[in-house]
Scaffold this active site. Structure first.
Site, mmCIF file in Angstrom:
data_model
loop_
_atom_site.group_PDB
_atom_site.id
_atom_site.type_symbol
_atom_site.label_atom_id
_atom_site.label_comp_id
_atom_site.label_asym_id
_atom_site.label_seq_id
_atom_site.Cartn_x
_atom_site.Cartn_y
_atom_site.Cartn_z
ATOM 1 N N ASP A 194 0.859 -1.190 0.000
ATOM 2 C CA ASP A 194 0.000 0.000 0.000
ATOM 3 C C ASP A 194 0.892 1.235 0.000
ATOM 4 O O ASP A 194 2.128 1.110 -0.030
ATOM 5 C CB ASP A 194 -0.967 -0.020 1.200
ATOM 6 C CG ASP A 194 -2.322 0.601 0.837
ATOM 7 O OD1 ASP A 194 -2.319 1.758 0.386
ATOM 8 O OD2 ASP A 194 -3.355 -0.075 0.995
ATOM 9 N N HIS A 201 -2.909 3.250 -4.646
ATOM 10 C CA HIS A 201 -2.251 2.771 -3.425
ATOM 11 C C HIS A 201 -0.825 2.289 -3.704
ATOM 12 O O HIS A 201 -0.388 1.267 -3.161
ATOM 13 C CB HIS A 201 -3.080 1.668 -2.758
ATOM 14 C CG HIS A 201 -4.343 2.181 -2.109
ATOM 15 N ND1 HIS A 201 -4.325 2.970 -0.979
ATOM 16 C CD2 HIS A 201 -5.654 2.048 -2.448
ATOM 17 C CE1 HIS A 201 -5.580 3.282 -0.647
ATOM 18 N NE2 HIS A 201 -6.400 2.749 -1.523
ATOM 19 N N GLU A 252 -9.857 2.684 -5.026
ATOM 20 C CA GLU A 252 -9.470 4.053 -4.708
ATOM 21 C C GLU A 252 -8.295 4.553 -5.555
ATOM 22 O O GLU A 252 -7.269 4.960 -5.020
ATOM 23 C CB GLU A 252 -9.115 4.152 -3.214
ATOM 24 C CG GLU A 252 -10.288 3.768 -2.331
ATOM 25 C CD GLU A 252 -9.967 3.786 -0.835
ATOM 26 O OE1 GLU A 252 -10.811 4.267 -0.061
ATOM 27 O OE2 GLU A 252 -8.883 3.308 -0.436
HETATM 28 C C1 ACM Z 1 -10.836 -0.580 0.736
HETATM 29 O O1 ACM Z 1 -11.321 -0.556 1.879
HETATM 30 N N1 ACM Z 1 -10.188 0.472 0.253
HETATM 31 C C2 ACM Z 1 -10.940 -1.741 -0.124
#
Ligand code: ACM
Ligand code: ZN
Length: 493
Positions: free
Chosen positions: A196, A270, A334
């Site tokens: 991440d 991410h 995201e």
């Molecule tokens: C998430 O909670 N961004 C998958």
């Protein structure tokens, strides 16, 4: 159920009036499909009890030693295991059960024998978990087993638990402990969120900077991202990663417990840790730093640069060598399109692919669909299938084989099943375990916020009533997620 209650009551009366001894309780979590008591003297487990398994069956031998170790841990009593048959008091493990569901088991208790018969060694393992959980931890020496026939099989093939080791890093020993907890609950998939913005946690030999640079952040946010402003930082470098040898050890540890580890490399968003290590893979190519606070960042992998795909293929080459799982998670959540909109390379790619947007979806969203499909095709050649967070539906152009993990609610999973894509349900409001468990936030540890009590988790129904029975078959199962922005220690996790 009535019968169950009646029998339980009868047993309680028996236990209270005749024997005044506590007995084990088969109504464990998950509750077995059927529990039918029989009217015999209970089985009393003692140090003379022997666990037997079929001669030459290594998996069953392992199951037997798991059971012996659970009994010893709980009661302190050492129990022998033995290949073949015995005449004395015994717990017999076998795999004669005929059931299309390979994870099914039957647990039968008579006065002198407990039998755990599985449709496969995995089924036996779940029967062992039920037996283990039936022992009352407040009376662990009261090993009195009422006679019973339990038939059980999981409703879903996918029963998952996720863990984020990027926001905070957890040791190999703790990951093993976490896997033990999954096994205790008959879960069979461990979704390991390994990368991440705030840290890359897996050694990739071809790209050493991923761990040399990408696994370390300069410092970490103190307090809550949204509620505690201005932001303050602890000033302490933070990092950690798993070597490939450690990964192999953990994969084996999970396998022994019938748990498949599904690794996640979260792309194309991410990826701040990747860009810090290899800035040329970002749209702007400069000024990246491994995340020191939580949230979503605009800097993501450049989808217009062929070097990004080469990088991903190399990473997934090494990843698939380490993880035998059929499913590989490629994230997809995201991913802001801010940089892609401005990036000449991304825009050239959009043009070359003829992506024009379709009124509902922008060309950049379709570009994300292209990234997902391209990696999916690459993994398919290796016999693997991809799982992605529900944003992978956004470009409306993923292949029929992609599996959607529905987290923003149930809509993604419903849409997936309706278009005959498989889905795994993990809606945040029912299955995010980083939420508060008590109603009063002032009595809770610092958390991301929101309130999710245990009852709401237990009541969650993965197959939405909007789905037809045919569509419902595309729901593989459910998963709970544990994100660790605000969870920094094993004790808290
Ligand atoms: C998430 O909670 N961004 C998958
Ligand atoms: Zn770009």
């Amino acid at each position: 159920m009535k019968k169950l209650l009646f029998s339980t009551l009868a047993l309680c009366l028996m236990a209270c009036c005749k024997e005044t001894k506590p007995v084990v309780n088969y109504e464990v979590i998950p509750l077995p499909q059927s529990i039918e008591y029989t009217e015999q003297e209970p089985f009393q487990l003692d140090a003379k009890t022997v666990i037997t398994y079929p001669q030459g069956n290594a998996l069953q031998e392992k199951n037997a030693s798991f059971l012996a170790s659970y009994i010893q841990e709980l009661s302190g009593m050492p129990i022998k295991t033995q290949a073949g048959v015995t005449n004395g008091k015994r717990i017999v493990l076998k795999t004669d059960l005929q059931n299309a569901n390979q994870e099914a088991y039957q647990l039968t208790v008579t006065s002198d024998q407990i039998t755990i018969d599985g449709a496969s060694p995995a089924g036996v393992f779940y029967g062992i978990q039920t037996l283990r959980k039936s022992i009352d931890v407040t009376h662990p020496k009261a090993l009195v087993f009422p006679t019973v026939v339990i038939n059980d099989a999981p409703r879903f093939a996918y029963r998952g638990m996720h863990f984020d080791v990027s926001r905070h890093f957890f040791t190999v020993d703790f990951i093993k402990q976490y896997i033990d907890i999954l096994a205790l609950h008959n879960l069979n998939k461990f979704h390991w969120h390994l990368t991440d913005d705030q840290g890359w946690r897996i050694e990739i030999k071809k790209y050493p900077r991923l761990t040399e640079v990408g696994s370390m952040r300069k410092e970490t946010l103190i307090g809550h991202l949204l509620k505690d402003k201005p932001h303050q930082f602890d000033g302490k470098p933070y990092g950690g990663f798993y070597t490939q040898e450690q990964i192999k050890e953990i994969v084996k540890y999970a396998q022994d417990r019938y748990i498949t580890i599904i690794p996640e490399i979260d792309i194309p968003g991410h990826t701040l840790a990747v860009l810090t290590a290899y800035p040329e893979l970002g749209c702007t190519g400069k000024d990246y730093a491994v995340g020191t606070k939580w949230g979503v960042f605009d800097d993501v992998l450049c989808a217009g640069n062929e070097a990004s795909y080469k990088f991903l293929e190399d990473v997934f080459d090494e990843l698939t060598e380490l993880f035998p799982s059929k499913y590989i998670h490629i994230g997809g959540d995201e991913c802001p399109k801010t940089r892609w909109k401005e990036c000449p390379k991304c825009q050239a790619k959009i043009k070359a692919l003829g992506l024009k947007g379709d009124g509902e979806h922008t060309a950049e969203q379709q570009l994300q669909g292209y990234v997902v499909s391209r990696i999916e095709q690459f993994l398919k050649k290796k016999g693997r299938e991809v799982i992605g967070w529900d944003e992978i539906l956004e470009g409306n152009n993923i292949s029929q084989d992609a599996i959607v993990m529905s987290w923003r609610g149930t809509e993604g999973g419903i849409a997936a099943a309706q278009r005959h894509n498989r889905a795994i349900m993990t809606p945040h409001y029912s299955l995010y375990f980083d939420y508060n468990q008590g109603e009063d936030p002032s009595k809770e540890p610092l958390s991301i916020g929101e309130y999710l009590p245990v009852k709401k988790v237990y009541d969650y129904e993965p197959i939405d009533p909007k789905l037809t029975p045919e569509q419902g078959k595309y729901i593989l199962g459910a998963q709970a997620n544990l994100w660790t922005e605000y969870i920094a220690s094993p004790a808290h996790a």
